[in-house]
Design a protein around this motif. Structure first.
Motif, PDB file in Angstrom:
ATOM      1  N   ASP A 184      -7.529  -0.782  10.771  1.00  0.00           N
ATOM      2  CA  ASP A 184      -6.753   0.105   9.904  1.00  0.00           C
ATOM      3  C   ASP A 184      -6.433  -0.683   8.638  1.00  0.00           C
ATOM      4  N   ALA A 185      -6.768  -0.108   7.491  1.00  0.00           N
ATOM      5  CA  ALA A 185      -6.501  -0.775   6.221  1.00  0.00           C
ATOM      6  C   ALA A 185      -6.042   0.267   5.217  1.00  0.00           C
ATOM      7  N   TYR A 186      -5.029  -0.088   4.409  1.00  0.00           N
ATOM      8  CA  TYR A 186      -4.541   0.863   3.418  1.00  0.00           C
ATOM      9  C   TYR A 186      -3.905   0.130   2.248  1.00  0.00           C
ATOM     10  N   TYR A 187      -3.734   0.882   1.159  1.00  0.00           N
ATOM     11  CA  TYR A 187      -3.018   0.424  -0.025  1.00  0.00           C
ATOM     12  C   TYR A 187      -2.102   1.553  -0.471  1.00  0.00           C
ATOM     13  N   SER A 188      -0.866   1.212  -0.830  1.00  0.00           N
ATOM     14  CA  SER A 188       0.068   2.224  -1.321  1.00  0.00           C
ATOM     15  C   SER A 188       0.760   1.725  -2.571  1.00  0.00           C
ATOM     16  N   TYR A 189       1.061   2.678  -3.439  1.00  0.00           N
ATOM     17  CA  TYR A 189       1.803   2.388  -4.661  1.00  0.00           C
ATOM     18  C   TYR A 189       2.899   3.429  -4.796  1.00  0.00           C
ATOM     19  N   ALA A 190       4.129   2.988  -5.003  1.00  0.00           N
ATOM     20  CA  ALA A 190       5.264   3.897  -5.146  1.00  0.00           C
ATOM     21  C   ALA A 190       6.069   3.487  -6.365  1.00  0.00           C
ATOM     22  N   ARG A 191       6.549   4.485  -7.085  1.00  0.00           N
ATOM     23  CA  ARG A 191       7.344   4.223  -8.284  1.00  0.00           C
ATOM     24  C   ARG A 191       8.465   5.248  -8.393  1.00  0.00           C
ATOM     25  N   THR A 192       9.657   4.794  -8.693  1.00  0.00           N
ATOM     26  CA  THR A 192      10.818   5.662  -8.878  1.00  0.00           C
ATOM     27  C   THR A 192      11.459   5.337 -10.219  1.00  0.00           C
ATOM     28  N   ARG A 193      11.763   6.380 -10.960  1.00  0.00           N
ATOM     29  CA  ARG A 193      12.466   6.214 -12.229  1.00  0.00           C
ATOM     30  C   ARG A 193      13.678   7.133 -12.223  1.00  0.00           C
ATOM     31  N   ASN A 194      14.835   6.556 -12.466  1.00  0.00           N
ATOM     32  CA  ASN A 194      16.064   7.333 -12.478  1.00  0.00           C
ATOM     33  C   ASN A 194      16.712   7.255 -13.850  1.00  0.00           C
ATOM     34  N   SER A 195      17.051   8.422 -14.367  1.00  0.00           N
ATOM     35  CA  SER A 195      17.793   8.501 -15.624  1.00  0.00           C
ATOM     36  C   SER A 195      19.210   8.947 -15.310  1.00  0.00           C
ATOM     37  N   ASN A 196      20.162   8.120 -15.668  1.00  0.00           N
ATOM     38  CA  ASN A 196      21.572   8.396 -15.419  1.00  0.00           C
ATOM     39  C   ASN A 196      22.271   8.628 -16.757  1.00  0.00           C
TER      40      ASN A 196
END
Length: 904
Positions: free
Chosen positions: A376-388
């Motif tokens: 089993d092999a995988y790659y993940s990319y996650a990004r969060t941007r919050n404007s307050n």
């Protein structure tokens, strides 16, 4: 509709941030296993790391599609060897459904008995097999909306309460919309250094109405009309705050897999979430000393006369000082410094809107290498941007300038013009950006069989690479310190990566033998190489055993060594200087008579002649400190022991019982060193008295022994604290067929119980020193960190369900045992008779639910939570907010819901 509402009922969970968290808020829901802190457990989706929401690297549960959850696996205790860093308290894995063929749509509506707090959720999911079942794809979308409830909408939270001896009293704030103004009379001696002014001239600054009522001062009831301020004039800020925070969420996603052949089965996951949450607080309070012109036209006649008299006194003092050959003290004729405590209701309440956009992409493949081994092999990319975005902030400098120029009328209720509001208001915006990359490859399968009935030895071996990058970009006005309203912040930016190898082994030694129906050993290891200098390479490992002497009973035990690497906020949080009140033990009267104290003071740079000299060694009551992140932090380290039993008696089919003891100890806990400047000074000079201790090393002094610019006390984050918790988890599940049915051929009854007894929970802000006892206690004095919520010794959730063909009726019972005030056992304990609220009584909530499959396509469900309309017990100074702990105790009251689901 929100994952948090289910998970927080689990007995192993102490609520973290929830939809009732308004201050601080942010609109996130976090998981807090065992009360060890939301940053000490790992949240997975389909067994893989998910996206987090800010520099603390914590997952927002609102980003997980609740309507697709097939099951939740909760592993409590250290699991870093299997899952990596952060799994100190445990791991929660959300498994999403992969069996949707066709279209599923649903909607649920909830409303409280008071007719407020509406929640509406609607979703659509489509799934299908393709290419003769070799592949499957699921796509989904959701819209969720939650309406606000203000604290004024409930009797228990409509008035801010505090403690007055043994009574709860309205508390409120002394910063009031009408304005409160005062002058503290002070005596100034001219021409003599004698404290009694012998041979000199004594001037008393203060006169008339503004000094007659001391620090209570004057209160304006209308234009140019004032009277003495009383405690009855305190401002009740409670109704202006949210009880339930509003939320709006859009969610889109898809996941798919396809079997190309035996050795290549690619898969992918896509997620996008837009989450909008508003927080609201009472209008900005502004206080301090501000200059006011004597000719201010908005003053009452009495206050104008008082200012004029004070101004004349200041002029006389300056004249006397100049005549004596010195310099004037005030040098500002026509202007007087006045203390004020105002509140800018005429501007607006303080409002913060968080809009958080998060996405995650994952691609991978699995397949067979041999008949018994797969990869089993995988790659993940996650990004969060919050404007307050923050509204209702006030610029202190603009406020001061407009006030001095007689253009700002704060002398009375809501008298500001539109021009004045615009002149002092300031809108600010903060930004959070967080990124997570994970690449992992592993192989797993069977090796060989011992031939003793246990089965084949199983293994897993792999490697992982993770990269974390986060930054917090504060508004320049906020970081400058000029803003009054919301707290300022310092920039945070940084990241790190880690390279890991890991392995697992399952060894079934025996099976099907007398006194050895099953005997199995397991173990796992992980080596992690961090790019952080303070962490470097670390090992984690675990080992355990399961033994079933007979089929009906299984004993199990496990030991785990786990770690948590510091997060970006703890490492790279912007550093800044502050000036907290503190006492230098070397300056206190009589210090020169304590030989041990003299020795450590001298060793840390205090001249012997200065010890015990009071103001000469400590000129100011505040001592400068350096606060913020520390890039040299090391990892937190945990040892976890568990032992338990599983019962599945053959003579009582349908019964399943588990009981497990847990013991968790966390060392090197990251916290502000010594609890701050005062704690560092106390620990160095009064406790450890070792010049080489980290506390003494954090203190720098000038040649004369003073601690003042350019020297200070370094109170940045450090591995200084410790945590311990232990207890027992108990789960009972029993299903009994009844032999009859009204809507089906046969009905059955299911009884389920899940509970936790927390034997102890101890938090020591300084490792090796007094630990605070928090299991079974509540309060803000000792047990507010790190979990911040009361931890009942006994917490359980039980459910009794009748399943009769297409109809299910279910009654749930949630129990929280009583908790006592933390000041009864920690520090210098007080007696219960001295406290306004020495104990919070046990709470029991009953929930009733019905579900009906009208056809194979349509389902209708409805129910009511908190049938008894149980309300929270009132708390004063020991509250979190809203006179209670809203994340722990039900604040909505009786709550109704109805839902429909369609499948076709």
């Amino acid at each position: 509709m929100n994952v948090e509402s289910v998970l927080n009922t689990l007995p192993q969970v102490i609520p973290g941030s929830t939809g009732f968290s308004n201050n601080p808020g942010g609109g996130v829901a976090t998981l807090n296993l065992r009360g060890l802190g939301s940053n000490r457990n790992l949240v997975l989706v389909n067994g893989r790391r998910y996206m987090f929401y800010d520099t603390s690297q914590v997952v927002d549960l609102n980003t997980i599609p609740a309507f697709l959850i097939d099951g939740v696996d909760v592993v409590t205790g250290g699991a870093s060897a299997v899952y990596g860093s952060d799994a100190i308290a445990g791991v929660v894995n959300f498994r999403l459904r992969n069996d949707i063929n066709g279209v599923e749509a649903g909607s649920q509506y909830s409303i409280t008995e008071e007719g407020d707090g509406q929640r509406w959720d609607t979703y659509l999911a489509m799934g299908t097999d393709f290419d003769e079942g070799r592949g499957h794809i699921t796509a989904y979308g959701e819209y969720y909306q939650r309406k606000a409830i203000f604290q004024g909408a409930r009797d228990f939270s409509a008035v801010a309460l505090g403690d007055s001896g043994t009574s709860l009293v309205p508390l409120g704030s002394s910063s009031v919309p009408n304005g409160r103004f005062y002058v503290n009379p002070s005596t100034v001696c001219v021409g003599s250094e004698d404290p009694n002014c012998v041979g000199g001239t004594s001037f008393t600054r203060g006169a008339g109405s503004l000094s007659a009522n001391s620090t209570l001062g004057q209160y304006y009831t209308g234009p140019n009309t004032s009277r003495p301020f009383t405690t009855n004039d305190y401002y009740n800020y409670a109704p202006d705050n949210y009880l339930q925070v509003p939320q709006e969420r859009w969610m889109l996603g898809a996941y798919a897999n396809y079997e190309v052949n035996d050795w290549f089965n690619p898969y992918m996951e896509l997620s996008f979430v837009n989450n909008r949450v508003a927080n609201e607080l009472a209008a900005s309070p502004i206080s301090g000393t501000f200059n006011i012109a004597v000719d201010n036209p908005f003053l009452s006649a009495a206050d104008a006369a008082s200012l004029a008299a004070i101004d004349a006194q200041e002029a006389a003092i300056d004249a006397a000082l100049i005549a004596a050959g010195g310099a004037g003290r005030y040098n500002n004729p026509g202007v007087v410094g006045v203390g004020l405590a105002s509140r800018t209701n005429a501007v607006s309440s303080r409002q913060a809107l968080d809009e958080r956009n998060a996405f995650r992409v994952l691609i991978g493949s699995t397949g067979a290498i041999t008949s018994g081994i797969k990869y089993d092999a995988y790659y993940s990319y996650a990004r969060t941007r919050n404007s307050n975005i923050q509204y209702g902030n006030i610029s202190r400098s603009a406020f001061a300038a407009e006030l001095l120029a007689n253009r700002l009328n704060i002398f009375g209720p809501n008298l500001l013009s539109a021009e004045e509001v615009a002149a002092i208001s300031i809108t600010t915006q903060n930004t959070d950006i967080s990124e997570l990359q994970v690449a992992q490859a592993s192989i797993s399968g069977s090796l060989f069989d011992f031939g003793l009935g246990g089965g084949s030895v199983g293994f897993a071996l792999g490697g992982e690479y993770r990269s974390v990058e986060s930054q917090f970009i504060p508004d320049q006005a906020l970081s400058s310190g000029d803003v009054v309203g919301f707290n300022g912040g310092d920039p945070t930016a940084g990241g790190y990566n880690v390279k890991e190898v890991f392995g697992e082994l399952s060894v079934p030694l025996l099976g099907g033998l007398p006194f050895a129906e099953k005997l199995e050993l397991n173990g796992a290891f992980r080596y992690s190489d961090y790019s952080l200098g303070g962490v470097g390479g670390v090992w984690t490992y675990t080992g355990g055993a399961q033994w079933a002497p007979v089929r009906d009973i299984t004993f199990r035990a496990q030991y785990s060594r786990a770690v948590r690497a510091p997060n970006v906020s703890e490492l790279f949080g912007g550093q800044s200087n502050g000036f907290p009140g503190a006492t230098d033990p070397c300056a206190t009267a009589g210090a020169q008579n304590d030989a041990a104290l003299v020795a450590i003071c001298t060793a840390t740079g205090v001249p012997a002649s200065a010890i015990g000299s009071g103001a000469s060694l400590q000129p100011n009551p505040q001592i400068e400190g350096l606060f913020g992140g520390n890039p040299d932090l090391q990892e937190e380290v945990t040892d976890t022991y568990t032992a338990g039993v599983v019962l599945a008696p053959s003579f009582l089919p349908g019964l399943h019982v588990t009981a497990d003891y847990f013991n968790i100890k966390v060392d090197n806990v990251i916290t502000s060193l010594g609890g701050g400047v005062g704690g560092i000074l106390n620990l160095c000079y009064n406790v450890f008295q070792d010049v080489n201790s980290i506390y003494c090393q954090a203190i720098s002094r000038n040649d004369d022994g003073t601690i003042q610019n350019p020297t200070f006390v370094t109170a940045v984050n450090a591995n200084a604290a410790s945590l311990k918790t232990s207890g027992v988890d108990l789960s009972v599940d029993y299903t009994q067929t009844l032999g009859f049915g009204m809507f089906g051929a046969e009905s059955k009854l299911n009884a389920f119980f899940q509970g936790t007894w927390t034997e102890k929970y101890e938090f020591a802000p300084v490792a090796g020193q007094q630990a605070y006892t928090c299991a079974g206690y509540f309060g803000v004095n000792y047990c507010s960190d790190p979990q911040g919520n009361p931890q009942s010794k006994y917490k359980w959730t039980s459910r009794l369900s009748l399943i009769d063909g297409p109809v299910t009726a279910s009654l749930r019972w949630r129990h929280l045992s009583s908790v006592k005030a933390d000041s009864l056992v920690n520090g210098d304990p007080v007696s219960a008779s001295e406290l306004a609220v020495p104990k919070l009584k046990a709470k029991d909530y009953l929930d009733l639910a019905f579900s009906i499959d009208l056809t194979d396509t349509y389902n209708f469900s409805f129910g009511v939570n908190n049938i008894g309309n149980v309300k929270p017990q009132l708390i004063g100074s020991d509250q979190q907010q809203a006179n209670t702990y809203p994340g722990v105790y039900d604040v909505l009251g009786r709550d109704f819901y109805a839902a429909v689901r369609f499948r076709f």
